[in-house]
Motif scaffolding. Structure first.
Motif, PDB file in Angstrom:
ATOM      1  N   GLY A  20      48.091  36.963  43.061  1.00 57.45           N
ATOM      2  CA  GLY A  20      46.676  37.194  43.378  1.00 57.45           C
ATOM      3  C   GLY A  20      45.951  35.896  43.726  1.00 57.45           C
ATOM      4  N   ASP A  94      50.282  42.904  48.151  1.00 59.06           N
ATOM      5  CA  ASP A  94      50.592  42.146  46.929  1.00 59.06           C
ATOM      6  C   ASP A  94      51.086  43.102  45.837  1.00 59.06           C
ATOM      7  OD1 ASP A  94      50.170  41.071  44.355  1.00 59.06           O
ATOM      8  OD2 ASP A  94      48.103  40.482  44.740  1.00 59.06           O
ATOM      9  N   ARG A 143      42.466  43.510  31.374  1.00 58.03           N
ATOM     10  CA  ARG A 143      43.544  44.397  31.795  1.00 58.03           C
ATOM     11  C   ARG A 143      44.252  44.997  30.592  1.00 58.03           C
ATOM     12  NH1 ARG A 143      46.874  42.218  36.938  1.00 58.03           N
ATOM     13  NH2 ARG A 143      48.439  43.433  35.818  1.00 58.03           N
TER      14      ARG A 143
HETATM   15 MG    MG Z   1      48.204  40.754  40.649  1.00 58.03          MG
END
Ligand code: MG
Ligand code: UDP
Length: 207
Positions: A20, A94, A143
Motif C-alpha cells: 500500500g 494490490d 484493521r
Molecule cells: Mg494492503
C-alpha cells in the motif's frame, strides 16, 4: 484520452510487506490508479445492504480468501468507474490474485479485457511482515486482522496459496522482485527502476 486495453500491474507480497505504501508513491509519480483488493473488500463490508458483508469479515479475520466472484467484480467495477469518469487506463491491483481461485476468476472475467504489464513482488521475511502488521495494529490501523492470531493465519495463507501464484507468474517471466525489507525510500528507489524500464508505463500524468 485512454487508448487500448487498460494496463494492469499486479502488486503482490506478504501481509505488511509495504504494498500500500509503495502503491501511493507509484500513483504520485506514474499516474496509475491504485486499487487495493483488501480495501475494496473492506468498503464492501461497510456498505449498507451489502449481501457479502459477513462473508468478507469472516475471511478477513481468518486470513482466508474471499471467493473471486466477489473480489473480481469489485475490481472490475472500480476499473470501469475510473476509465469512464476519469479516462484512466493504468491500474495497480494490490493484493490480488492471491490464490488459484483468484487467478482462475481473473483469467475468466478480465484477461481478455486487460493487458498485464508485469507483477511487482515485494519480498519480505515472515518476521518483518509480522512485526510491521503488529506495529500497524498497535498504532491504530483499526484493521480487524492486524492482531497476532490473524497475522499468523494470513502468513500461512500467503505461504500456501499466494506464493504458488507468484511462482506461476515467474514462469511467465512477468515478476519484478524487490527486497521489501529495506526502508520505504530505498524500496521506492528500486520500484522506480522497474517502472522506468517498462516502456508501456510512459511518463507521469493521467495516462
Ligand atoms: Mg494492503
Ligand atoms: N482479501 C481477499 N482477497 C483479495 C484481497 C484480500 O480475500 O483479493 C482478504 C483476505 O482475507 C486478506 C484481507 O482481505 O487477508 C486483507 O487483505 P489486504 O490486501 O488488505 O492485506 P495486506 O496484504 O495489505 O496486509
Amino acid at each position: 484520452m485512454a487508448s487500448g486495453k487498460p494496463k494492469v500491474v499486479f502488486v503482490l507480497g506478504g501481509p505488511g510487506a509495504g504494498k500500500g505504501t509503495q502503491c501511493q508513491r507509484i500513483v504520485e509519480k506514474y499516474g496509475f490508479v491504485h486499487l487495493s483488493a483488501g480495501d475494496l473488500l473492506r468498503e464492501e463490508r461497510a456498505r449498507e445492504g451489502s449481501e457479502y458483508g459477513e462473508q468478507i469479515e469472516y475471511h478477513i479475520r481468518n486470513g482466508s480468501i474471499v471467493p473471486v466472484k466477489v473480489t473480481c467484480s469489485l475490481l472490475e467495477n472500480a476499473m470501469n468507474h475510473n476509465i469512464k469518469q476519469f479516462g484512466k487506463n493504468k491500474f495497480l491491483i494490490d493484493g490480488f490474485p492471491r490464490n488459484q481461485d483468484n487467478l482462475d476468476g481473473w483469467n475468466e472475467q478480465m484477461s481478455d479485457k486487460t493487458e498485464i504489464l508485469f507483477v511487482l513482488f515485494f519480498n519480505c521475511s515472515e518476521d518483518i511482515c509480522t512485526e510491521r502488521c503488529l506495529g500497524r495494529g498497535k498504532s491504530g490501523s483499526g484493521r480487524s486482522d492486524d492482531n497476532a492470531e490473524s497475522v499468523k493465519k494470513r502468513i500461512n495463507t500467503y505461504n500456501n496459496d499466494s506464493l504458488p501464484i507468484i511462482e506461476h507468474f515467474k514462469e511467465l517471466n512477468l515478476v519484478r522482485e524487490i527486497d521489501a525489507s529495506l526502508s520505504a525510500d530505498e524500496v521506492f528507489a528500486k520500484v522506480q527502476q522497474v517502472f522506468n524500464e517498462c516502456s508501456a508505463v510512459g511518463a507521469g500524468g493521467d495516462q
